[in-house]
Design an enzyme around this catalytic site. Structure first.
Site, PDB file in Angstrom:
ATOM      1  N   HIS A 183      36.575   4.692 -17.596  1.00  0.00           N
ATOM      2  CA  HIS A 183      36.625   3.235 -17.493  1.00  0.00           C
ATOM      3  C   HIS A 183      37.047   2.555 -18.785  1.00  0.00           C
ATOM      4  O   HIS A 183      36.974   1.351 -18.902  1.00  0.00           O
ATOM      5  CB  HIS A 183      35.279   2.692 -17.002  1.00  0.00           C
ATOM      6  N   GLY A 184      37.437   3.337 -19.799  1.00  0.00           N
ATOM      7  CA  GLY A 184      37.933   2.727 -21.029  1.00  0.00           C
ATOM      8  C   GLY A 184      36.829   2.374 -22.011  1.00  0.00           C
ATOM      9  O   GLY A 184      35.682   2.794 -21.862  1.00  0.00           O
TER      10      GLY A 184
END
Ligand code: NAG
Ligand code: NAG
Length: 389
Positions: free
Chosen positions: A238-239
């Protein structure tokens, strides 16, 4: 000449003193079995107790092999001023996920100072628990693989963390933590398997690491200060995310975070700042995202202050979190969706001091788009998609 000889002598003497003062504790001497099937939990805890109780600098050594280990707490404070845990083998979780599943952590360090973990692999065998969660059966929430709480002067270097049940590494209530050359590997669909989570901690450095997982690559929680992230490659996952904030009404802020020379590939978000749409006294200030390559990232640049999953506990509310002084500089690459830049800030406390400098994000070889709500800031140099600031 006599002076030089004297200096030489001093160096020599210091060398002997420093090398003779490290005492070694080999887990095999405490009964650990490197065969992957004999439970070595007690041996590891005994080796820790011996090292911790020594007044020397100490090294706990785990030779090659696989060590089956249950949930363990390594507690300080220790007499030893610095403890190096040198791992040449793999630490393996029990095959039945329910054994670790109830515990908050697998390997937990609490109230320690001067602990370094060097090398090694942690194989948490999380996938049966993820499968249980995917079916929605009554599953335990799962254990964090490696956790440091209320600790100082910590180093983690060259470690591989595989398939954690929950978060891979948590840094909570710590000062002076250095994470270098680590790898995290878990399935892109694994739930809540954040690579590194930091909260209530200051002076943290995370460098030259690779994180492939199912949730945030690095998640930054309330009370994080002076965090430096450099040379990290994320994806899938998800970064890099600040938040979710505003979980609580009273919450410590996030300040002075630098993220530089990162690569984000096939992630859900690139750089995200997220808060619940709820009242809170929290804040985010002085964040620098400098130099990044995005490859096929769904939301490369995102501020979302309307987080309210399933519309529970927050309908019709606005976020109290104040976001200011955020710089995005030298960010290029590809967005997997048309909206490459999305600033969706609180109507009560608009984001301020948001700066986009030399950003070039494209979508399927076309210009991408940007969205702005309740945001004040400026663009400098070329910014593509053309800023709505
Ligand atoms: C911000 O954090 C960096 C380390 O990440 C530190 O060197 C610097 O002094 C901090 N700046 C402020 C204003 O605290
Ligand atoms: C922006 O990136 C695209 C795709 O990489 C490239 O073709 C274009 O020349 C870049 N624009 C500028 C001004 O650098």
């Amino acid at each position: 000449m006599a002076g030089l000889l004297f200096l030489f002598f001093i160096f020599f003497a210091l060398h002997i003193i420093s090398s003779s003062a490290t005492t070694n504790f080999n887990v095999l001497s405490y009964g650990a079995k490197p065969n992957g099937v004999t439970d070595s939990t007690k041996a590891f805890l005994d080796a820790w107790a011996a090292a911790c109780g020594s007044t020397d600098s100490t090294m706990i050594y785990m030779p090659k092999g696989r060590y089956l280990l249950g949930s363990m707490v390594f507690t300080g404070s220790c007499k030893s001023p610095d403890i190096t845990i040198r791992i040449d083998g793999t630490l393996v979780a029990p095959g039945d996920y329910r054994i670790l599943g109830q515990a908050a952590n697998w390997l937990s360090f609490e109230g320690v100072a001067g602990v370094s973990i060097v090398g090694g692999a942690l194989d948490a065998k999380g996938s049966p628990l993820w499968a249980c969660k995917a079916k929605g059966n009554n599953c335990p929430s799962g254990a964090t693989s490696l956790s440091f709480t209320n600790s100082n002067n910590i180093k983690i270097k060259g470690l591989l963390s595989l398939n954690s049940q929950m978060f891979h590494i948590v840094i909570n209530g710590c000062q002076n933590v250095n994470v270098e050359r680590i790898s995290v590997i878990a399935d892109g669909n694994s739930p809540n398997t954040d690579g590194i989570h930091v909260q209530l901690s200051s002076n943290i450095v995370i460098m030259n690491s690779k994180i492939k997982t199912g949730d945030d690559c690095i998640s930054i929680g309330p009370g994080t200060q002076n965090l430096w992230i450099e040379g990290v490659k994320c994806g899938p996952g998800h970064g890099i995310s600040i938040g979710s904030l505003a979980k609580d009404l009273q919450e410590e802020g996030v300040q002075n975070v630098t993220v530089t020379k990162t690569v984000l590939a096939d992630t859900q978000n690139g750089f995200g700042i997220k808060s619940w749409a709820r009242p809170s006294n929290g804040f985010v200030q002085r964040v620098r995202f400098i130099g990044a390559i995005m490859q096929n990232v769904q939301n490369p640049i995102l501020i979302d202050q309307h987080y309210c999953p399933h519309n529970l506990n927050c309908p019709d509310q606005v976020s109290g979190v104040k976001i200011s002084d955020i710089v995005y500089q030298g960010i290029r690459g590809t967005s997997a969706t048309a909206i490459a830049i999305n600033f969706d800030c609180s109507s009560k406390y608009p984001c301020s001091g948001i700066s986009l400098q030399n950003v070039n994000l494209t979508y399927s070889n076309q210009a991408a788009q940007s969205l702005c709500a309740n945001v004040l800031g400026k663009t400098i140099g070329l910014v593509q998609p053309h800023g709505c600031l």
